[in-house]
Write a protein that holds these residues in place. Structure first.
Motif, PDB file in Angstrom:
ATOM      1  N   GLY A 282       1.600  -6.248  -2.089  1.00  0.00           N
ATOM      2  CA  GLY A 282       2.109  -6.454  -0.729  1.00  0.00           C
ATOM      3  C   GLY A 282       1.177  -7.254   0.158  1.00  0.00           C
ATOM      4  N   ASP A 283       1.277  -6.931   1.412  1.00  0.00           N
ATOM      5  CA  ASP A 283       0.610  -7.683   2.455  1.00  0.00           C
ATOM      6  C   ASP A 283      -0.913  -7.580   2.370  1.00  0.00           C
ATOM      7  N   CYS A 284      -1.405  -6.382   2.187  1.00  0.00           N
ATOM      8  CA  CYS A 284      -2.851  -6.159   2.275  1.00  0.00           C
ATOM      9  C   CYS A 284      -3.594  -6.992   1.237  1.00  0.00           C
TER      10      CYS A 284
ATOM     11  N   GLY B  84       4.581   3.384   5.977  1.00  0.00           N
ATOM     12  CA  GLY B  84       3.820   2.143   6.153  1.00  0.00           C
ATOM     13  C   GLY B  84       4.309   1.340   7.344  1.00  0.00           C
ATOM     14  N   ASP B  85       4.097   0.021   7.288  1.00  0.00           N
ATOM     15  CA  ASP B  85       4.418  -0.852   8.423  1.00  0.00           C
ATOM     16  C   ASP B  85       5.890  -0.757   8.819  1.00  0.00           C
ATOM     17  N   VAL B  86       6.758  -0.456   7.864  1.00  0.00           N
ATOM     18  CA  VAL B  86       8.186  -0.405   8.188  1.00  0.00           C
ATOM     19  C   VAL B  86       8.518   0.827   9.029  1.00  0.00           C
TER      20      VAL B  86
ATOM     21  N   SER C 177      -8.439 -11.845   4.491  1.00  0.00           N
ATOM     22  CA  SER C 177      -9.127 -11.969   5.784  1.00  0.00           C
ATOM     23  C   SER C 177     -10.571 -11.494   5.665  1.00  0.00           C
ATOM     24  N   LYS C 178     -10.793 -10.425   4.885  1.00  0.00           N
ATOM     25  CA  LYS C 178     -12.180  -9.945   4.765  1.00  0.00           C
ATOM     26  C   LYS C 178     -13.026 -10.897   3.909  1.00  0.00           C
ATOM     27  N   ALA C 179     -12.394 -11.545   2.941  1.00  0.00           N
ATOM     28  CA  ALA C 179     -13.131 -12.528   2.139  1.00  0.00           C
ATOM     29  C   ALA C 179     -13.516 -13.721   3.020  1.00  0.00           C
TER      30      ALA C 179
ATOM     31  N   ILE D 249      10.287  -0.878  -6.949  1.00  0.00           N
ATOM     32  CA  ILE D 249      10.928  -2.203  -6.966  1.00  0.00           C
ATOM     33  C   ILE D 249      10.217  -3.124  -5.970  1.00  0.00           C
ATOM     34  N   GLU D 250       9.820  -4.292  -6.444  1.00  0.00           N
ATOM     35  CA  GLU D 250       9.091  -5.244  -5.590  1.00  0.00           C
ATOM     36  C   GLU D 250       9.729  -6.620  -5.744  1.00  0.00           C
ATOM     37  N   LYS D 251      10.033  -7.232  -4.595  1.00  0.00           N
ATOM     38  CA  LYS D 251      10.675  -8.554  -4.670  1.00  0.00           C
ATOM     39  C   LYS D 251       9.663  -9.690  -4.653  1.00  0.00           C
TER      40      LYS D 251
ATOM     41  N   PHE E  59      -1.735   0.024   9.232  1.00  0.00           N
ATOM     42  CA  PHE E  59      -2.970  -0.060   8.449  1.00  0.00           C
ATOM     43  C   PHE E  59      -2.663   0.346   7.022  1.00  0.00           C
ATOM     44  N   THR E  60      -3.489  -0.175   6.117  1.00  0.00           N
ATOM     45  CA  THR E  60      -3.308   0.158   4.712  1.00  0.00           C
ATOM     46  C   THR E  60      -3.524   1.646   4.481  1.00  0.00           C
ATOM     47  N   HIS E  61      -4.607   2.196   5.054  1.00  0.00           N
ATOM     48  CA  HIS E  61      -4.901   3.610   4.821  1.00  0.00           C
ATOM     49  C   HIS E  61      -3.869   4.504   5.490  1.00  0.00           C
TER      50      HIS E  61
ATOM     51  N   ALA F 298       0.828  -1.216   0.000  1.00  0.00           N
ATOM     52  CA  ALA F 298       0.000   0.000   0.000  1.00  0.00           C
ATOM     53  C   ALA F 298       0.858   1.260   0.000  1.00  0.00           C
ATOM     54  N   GLY F 299       1.885   1.297   0.867  1.00  0.00           N
ATOM     55  CA  GLY F 299       2.714   2.492   0.995  1.00  0.00           C
ATOM     56  C   GLY F 299       3.483   2.784  -0.279  1.00  0.00           C
ATOM     57  N   GLY F 300       4.117   1.755  -0.833  1.00  0.00           N
ATOM     58  CA  GLY F 300       4.948   1.945  -2.025  1.00  0.00           C
ATOM     59  C   GLY F 300       4.132   2.282  -3.255  1.00  0.00           C
TER      60      GLY F 300
ATOM     61  N   HIS G  98      14.972  -7.856  -5.724  1.00  0.00           N
ATOM     62  CA  HIS G  98      15.291  -7.460  -4.346  1.00  0.00           C
ATOM     63  C   HIS G  98      16.101  -6.165  -4.385  1.00  0.00           C
ATOM     64  N   ALA G  99      15.561  -5.145  -3.736  1.00  0.00           N
ATOM     65  CA  ALA G  99      16.250  -3.853  -3.730  1.00  0.00           C
ATOM     66  C   ALA G  99      17.158  -3.751  -2.513  1.00  0.00           C
ATOM     67  N   ARG G 100      18.318  -3.124  -2.720  1.00  0.00           N
ATOM     68  CA  ARG G 100      19.235  -2.909  -1.583  1.00  0.00           C
ATOM     69  C   ARG G 100      19.836  -1.515  -1.705  1.00  0.00           C
TER      70      ARG G 100
HETATM   71  C1  LIG Z   1      -4.375 -10.657   8.395  1.00  0.00           C
HETATM   72  C2  LIG Z   1      -4.240  -9.175   8.224  1.00  0.00           C
HETATM   73  C3  LIG Z   1      -5.344  -8.419   8.091  1.00  0.00           C
HETATM   74  C4  LIG Z   1      -5.236  -7.048   7.920  1.00  0.00           C
HETATM   75  N1  LIG Z   1      -6.370  -6.314   7.788  1.00  0.00           N
HETATM   76  C5  LIG Z   1      -6.282  -4.982   7.620  1.00  0.00           C
HETATM   77  C6  LIG Z   1      -7.450  -4.207   7.439  1.00  0.00           C
HETATM   78  O1  LIG Z   1      -8.554  -4.721   7.451  1.00  0.00           O
HETATM   79  N2  LIG Z   1      -7.316  -2.870   7.251  1.00  0.00           N
HETATM   80  C7  LIG Z   1      -6.089  -2.274   7.234  1.00  0.00           C
HETATM   81  O2  LIG Z   1      -6.026  -1.050   7.062  1.00  0.00           O
HETATM   82  N3  LIG Z   1      -4.961  -2.979   7.406  1.00  0.00           N
HETATM   83  C8  LIG Z   1      -5.022  -4.315   7.595  1.00  0.00           C
HETATM   84  N4  LIG Z   1      -3.872  -5.045   7.729  1.00  0.00           N
HETATM   85  C9  LIG Z   1      -2.579  -4.334   7.737  1.00  0.00           C
HETATM   86  C10 LIG Z   1      -2.119  -3.992   6.316  1.00  0.00           C
HETATM   87  O3  LIG Z   1      -2.098  -5.150   5.548  1.00  0.00           O
HETATM   88  C11 LIG Z   1      -0.737  -3.350   6.355  1.00  0.00           C
HETATM   89  O4  LIG Z   1      -0.739  -2.297   7.271  1.00  0.00           O
HETATM   90  C12 LIG Z   1      -0.344  -2.792   5.003  1.00  0.00           C
HETATM   91  O5  LIG Z   1      -0.325  -3.829   4.047  1.00  0.00           O
HETATM   92  C13 LIG Z   1       1.038  -2.150   5.080  1.00  0.00           C
HETATM   93  O6  LIG Z   1       1.459  -1.761   3.802  1.00  0.00           O
HETATM   94  P1  LIG Z   1       3.010  -1.494   3.508  1.00  0.00           P
HETATM   95  O7  LIG Z   1       3.085  -0.899   2.150  1.00  0.00           O
HETATM   96  O8  LIG Z   1       3.622  -0.769   4.621  1.00  0.00           O
HETATM   97  O9  LIG Z   1       3.710  -2.911   3.536  1.00  0.00           O
HETATM   98  P2  LIG Z   1       3.438  -4.266   2.695  1.00  0.00           P
HETATM   99  O10 LIG Z   1       2.057  -4.345   2.197  1.00  0.00           O
HETATM  100  O11 LIG Z   1       3.926  -5.359   3.568  1.00  0.00           O
HETATM  101  O12 LIG Z   1       4.374  -4.100   1.465  1.00  0.00           O
HETATM  102  C14 LIG Z   1       5.763  -4.165   1.548  1.00  0.00           C
HETATM  103  C15 LIG Z   1       6.296  -4.744   0.259  1.00  0.00           C
HETATM  104  O13 LIG Z   1       7.686  -4.501   0.199  1.00  0.00           O
HETATM  105  C16 LIG Z   1       8.298  -5.594  -0.426  1.00  0.00           C
HETATM  106  N5  LIG Z   1       9.714  -5.572  -0.066  1.00  0.00           N
HETATM  107  C17 LIG Z   1      10.244  -5.649   1.186  1.00  0.00           C
HETATM  108  N6  LIG Z   1      11.568  -5.538   1.121  1.00  0.00           N
HETATM  109  C18 LIG Z   1      11.896  -5.390  -0.178  1.00  0.00           C
HETATM  110  C19 LIG Z   1      13.114  -5.230  -0.861  1.00  0.00           C
HETATM  111  N7  LIG Z   1      14.270  -5.195  -0.231  1.00  0.00           N
HETATM  112  N8  LIG Z   1      13.083  -5.105  -2.204  1.00  0.00           N
HETATM  113  C20 LIG Z   1      11.917  -5.119  -2.868  1.00  0.00           C
HETATM  114  N9  LIG Z   1      10.734  -5.276  -2.275  1.00  0.00           N
HETATM  115  C21 LIG Z   1      10.722  -5.396  -0.934  1.00  0.00           C
HETATM  116  C22 LIG Z   1       7.543  -6.782   0.130  1.00  0.00           C
HETATM  117  O14 LIG Z   1       7.671  -7.908  -0.711  1.00  0.00           O
HETATM  118  C23 LIG Z   1       6.121  -6.243   0.161  1.00  0.00           C
HETATM  119  O15 LIG Z   1       5.421  -6.555  -1.016  1.00  0.00           O
HETATM  120  C24 LIG Z   1      -3.966  -6.431   7.886  1.00  0.00           C
HETATM  121  C25 LIG Z   1      -2.811  -7.211   8.010  1.00  0.00           C
HETATM  122  C26 LIG Z   1      -2.946  -8.568   8.178  1.00  0.00           C
HETATM  123  C27 LIG Z   1      -1.706  -9.380   8.301  1.00  0.00           C
END
Ligand SMILES: Cc1cc2nc3c(=O)[nH]c(=O)nc-3n(C[C@H](O)[C@H](O)[C@H](O)COP(=O)(O)OP(=O)(O)OC[C@H]3O[C@@H](n4cnc5c(N)ncnc54)[C@H](O)[C@@H]3O)c2cc1C
Length: 713
Positions: free
Chosen positions: A276-278, A541-543, A286-288, A269-271, A549-551, A250-252, A350-352
């Protein structure tokens, strides 16, 4: 009465008495230029005869006048020059004014800070953060420009979190030039017609320039500090790109989208999987799952609606396939093709981070950019429980693929963790007819919510068959049983599948953070502009946290993208005060701003208004009348400090309080808004109505009653 309050009242009385005496006895008449000139010779004679007593008396009087914020400090400063001379006068005034200012600062803090904090909590926190960062600079500027009223600065600074030593030191230094000018004028008292003569326009201009100096110095020091971190790195002479984004969650994705929209050259860049996670393992699957579970629950509880209930036949593999189908349906929106079409250069690999401007992909190609955004996300935290590693445990990352392999549903699932993810999954699996146990070592589920929210959700889960074991520690895994301990007693919980959902940790290793010395704790350390220690490297984002959260990731992405691309013009600070979140249990739990726990912890005064859904027509018709809307309101105003909604579709209902809080719409406005009948959203209006009822103008209503009685004759 509390002890602190008694002390405050006593101090207030003393100050009022002293200030009252000053005005009643017309002591101000002594502190005039004419009086000073008339008595200059007497004063000089007194000082010559009693030098020590004169210094001590003058010093004490100066401290009293400034500490009580009485008028006359300027005249006394002139007097210091007239009777003690330039250097001695300056010394006396410099210390006396600093001590007086500090006493005024302390009184203001003691009398008013708690009240201001309770009343304007959120805003005070923001001001305190600013004061901690730049307060000394701003105070120096204010002190250097004598046009800013001395007493107001003392009182206002007392309301902030500035340290006393900082206040005293900066004040003394900042007031020195003005003090010298006034004391010097006092040495030539005869030439001074009025205090306004002392500060000629040219002198005021010089002070303003002097006052601006700290801000200029701050900007220069800031610039120097920002550059210093790059020492030892060779900055490329030109860059291939404007922005490189690591991670397509979501963040990227949002960062890259904003960059491409404003026509920057962006590489994403996505590995792993795009989205991503969401999309792949989090929100979407999870919502499905929750939707299928609700269908099963409705079949099982159909009797409540006059329809024959049945035990639903769960076709587990079809259900899991549906989840993957939904992921696949959404995936094109996050795909390489879509983003390439939007103008983003998408790379799989994989980005570094190699240096502050260079990113290497899969150990090969190197790309450079002026700004880099880290959006690497997080992963499930797995506690070191003996035997867990060998148990074939699942996490949200692995469960969707691993469950895909199953023809039939597991008989028993044990979930470790009582947060939102664990609780959503526990209810869903129980509704699918799986014997589900949820283990939480704390005293309640959803610990970030108010106690009554946890109690309601726990009660619902228990009624639906989840064995909720709060206050239980997961001790070890033995074969297909989790051993838990509570109150010193161990017991075994058998399982077919065990899911670990104890929280998520930021991804912090393996992509160059260590080599670049980017600080990390639980997450990548960023300031409120989302900059890491390198101002051109951002994290979202999560990092980056602090929320997951996604939003939230998408919200941060805007700030990182805009600061990264336009930071040389203006840098924005991210603001999370109005951040909603939802736990998708049934009923859903939605939350924005403060709840009772967080308001209490922050010491913010609040009123609580509660509207119970048991009275709401639509909720009754839906058979969804369990829950409430709880609003936290600023006392004496109709401004919302926060809202918690527990209801079917609470995630949708929270949008109205979110809008109200974000745009400062009070409860009166909410109440004056037409809500369609019969809807669940009416609950927001009725909650505002509860607040209005509690604040009805009783006196006016009594008068109206009299008026109507009179009209009836
Ligand atoms: C079961 C579950 C349910 C959830 N439900 C909700 C919800 O209902 N509502 C909500 O708002 N949030 C929910 N979340 C949280 C939400 O999924 C995350 O907060 C959100 O996905 C974070 O986005 P992000 O971009 O920070 O990270 P991510 O979505 O984790 O994306 C990070 C990406 O970076 C990539 N990456 C990492 N390192 C590298 C690298 N070195 N080179 C290249 N790529 C790399 C990874 O492969 C990944 O694709 C839920 C999470 C879980 C686990």
């Amino acid at each position: 009465m509390k002890r602190g309050n008694q002390g405050r009242i006593l101090l207030l009385l003393l100050i009022a008495l002293a200030v009252g005496a000053f005005f009643v006895l017309d002591l101000g008449a002594w502190l005039t230029l004419a009086n000073l000139k008339a008595r200059q010779a007497d004063l000089a004679a007194f000082v010559a005869a009693n030098p020590l007593a004169a210094v001590a008396g003058f010093f004490g009087l100066y401290v009293a006048v400034t500490a009580l914020s009485l008028p006359g400090a300027a005249i006394m400063t002139l007097a210091a020059g007239a009777i003690f001379g330039l250097w001695e006068g300056t010394l006396i005034v410099s210390f006396a004014s600093t001590i007086g200012a500090s006493l005024a600062f302390l009184s203001s803090r003691y009398l008013l800070r708690d009240w201001v904090k309770a009343r304007f909590g959120g805003r005070v926190e923001a001001i305190d953060r600013g004061i901690a960062r730049d307060g000394a600079f701003y105070l120096l500027t204010l002190r250097l420009i004598p046009a800013f009223p001395f007493f107001l600065i003392n009182l206002a600074m007392g309301l902030t979190a500035m340290r006393l030593v900082t206040f005293a030191l900066v004040s003394q230094v900042g007031m020195l030039p003005g003090t010298i000018v006034y004391v010097n004028a006092g040495t030539r008292l005869a030439a001074v017609g009025s205090t306004s003569d002392i500060l000629s326009p040219a002198l005021i201009g010089s002070f303003v320039l002097l006052g601006l100096f700290p801000l200029l110095a701050k900007a220069l020091v800031g610039g120097w500090k920002r550059r210093r971190v790059y020492r030892g790195w060779r900055r490329p002479r030109r860059f291939d790109r404007n922005l490189i984004v690591i991670g397509a969650g979501a963040g990227g994705l949002v960062t890259a989208l904003i960059g491409a929209t404003v026509r920057a050259k962006v590489t994403l860049i996505e590995k792993g999987e795009m989205g991503g996670d969401c999309l792949n393992t989090g929100c979407v699957p999870s919502k499905a799952l929750i939707r299928s579970a609700r269908a099963a629950h409705e079949i099982r509880t159909a009797g409540a609606y006059g329809i024959a209930p049945a035990e639903p036949e769960v076709r587990f593999s079809e259900l899991i396939e549906r989840i993957h189908r939904i992921i696949a349906e959404i995936a094109p929106a996050d795909s390489v093709e879509r983003y390439t079409g939007l103008g983003v250069d998408v790379r799989k690999g994989h980005a570094r981070l190699v240096d502050p401007w260079t990113v290497e992909i899969d150990g090969g190609e190197r790309l450079t950019a002026r700004a880099i955004v880290i959006a690497a996300g997080g992963e499930p935290a797995v506690p070191p429980i003996p035997g867990l590693a060998e148990s074939g445990y699942l996490t949200s990352d692995t469960m969707w693929e691993r469950l895909r392999g199953r023809e039939t549903k597991p008989e028993r699932i044990t979930i470790v963790g009582g947060g939102p993810i664990g609780t959503e999954l526990a209810q869903a699996f129980a509704r699918l007819g799986i014997r589900t146990t949820q283990i939480e070592h704390g005293p309640r589920l959803l610990p970030k919510e108010d106690e009554e929210v946890s109690a309601l959700v726990e009660a619902v889960l228990r009624e639906e068959g989840v064995e909720v074991l709060t206050g239980h520690d997961a001790v070890r895994v033995e074969g297909k049983a989790l051993i838990v301990r509570s109150a010193g007693e161990e017991s075994a919980i058998p399982f077919d599948e065990i899911i670990v959902a104890v929280g998520r940790k930021a991804r912090l290793t393996g992509y160059g953070l260590e080599e670049l010395g980017i600080e990390t704790g639980r997450t990548v350390a960023v300031n409120d502009r989302l900059e890491t220690r390198y101002p051109n490297i951002y994290a979202v984002g999560d990092v980056a946290g602090p929320y997951q959260f996604t939003h939230f990731a998408a919200h941060q992405a805007w700030f990182a993208a805009v600061n990264g691309l336009f930071g040389q013009l203006k840098r924005f600070r991210a603001d999370y005060r109005v951040l909603p979140w939802v736990t998708f249990t049934d009923p859903e739990v939605a939350h924005v701003g403060h709840n009772e726990i967080s308001a209490r912890e922050a010491g913010i005064e609040h009123e609580v208004v509660r509207y119970d859904l048991s009275h709401l027509d639509r909720a009754l018709a839906e058979g969804a009348n369990r829950g409430f809307v709880k609003l936290l309101v600023e006392p004496g105003k109709d401004r919302l400090l926060g809202a918690t909604i527990v209801a079917a579709n609470a995630g949708e209902l929270i949008a109205e309080p979110v809008l109200a809080m974000k745009h400062g719409l009070g409860l009166n406005k909410l109440l004056a808004t037409i809500h369609a009948y019969p809807t669940l959203a009416e609950a927001n209006k009725y909650a505002a109505g509860e607040w209005k009822k509690a604040h009805k103008p009783e006196r006016l209503l009594a008068w109206l009653e009299r008026y109507h009685r009179w009209r009836r004759g």
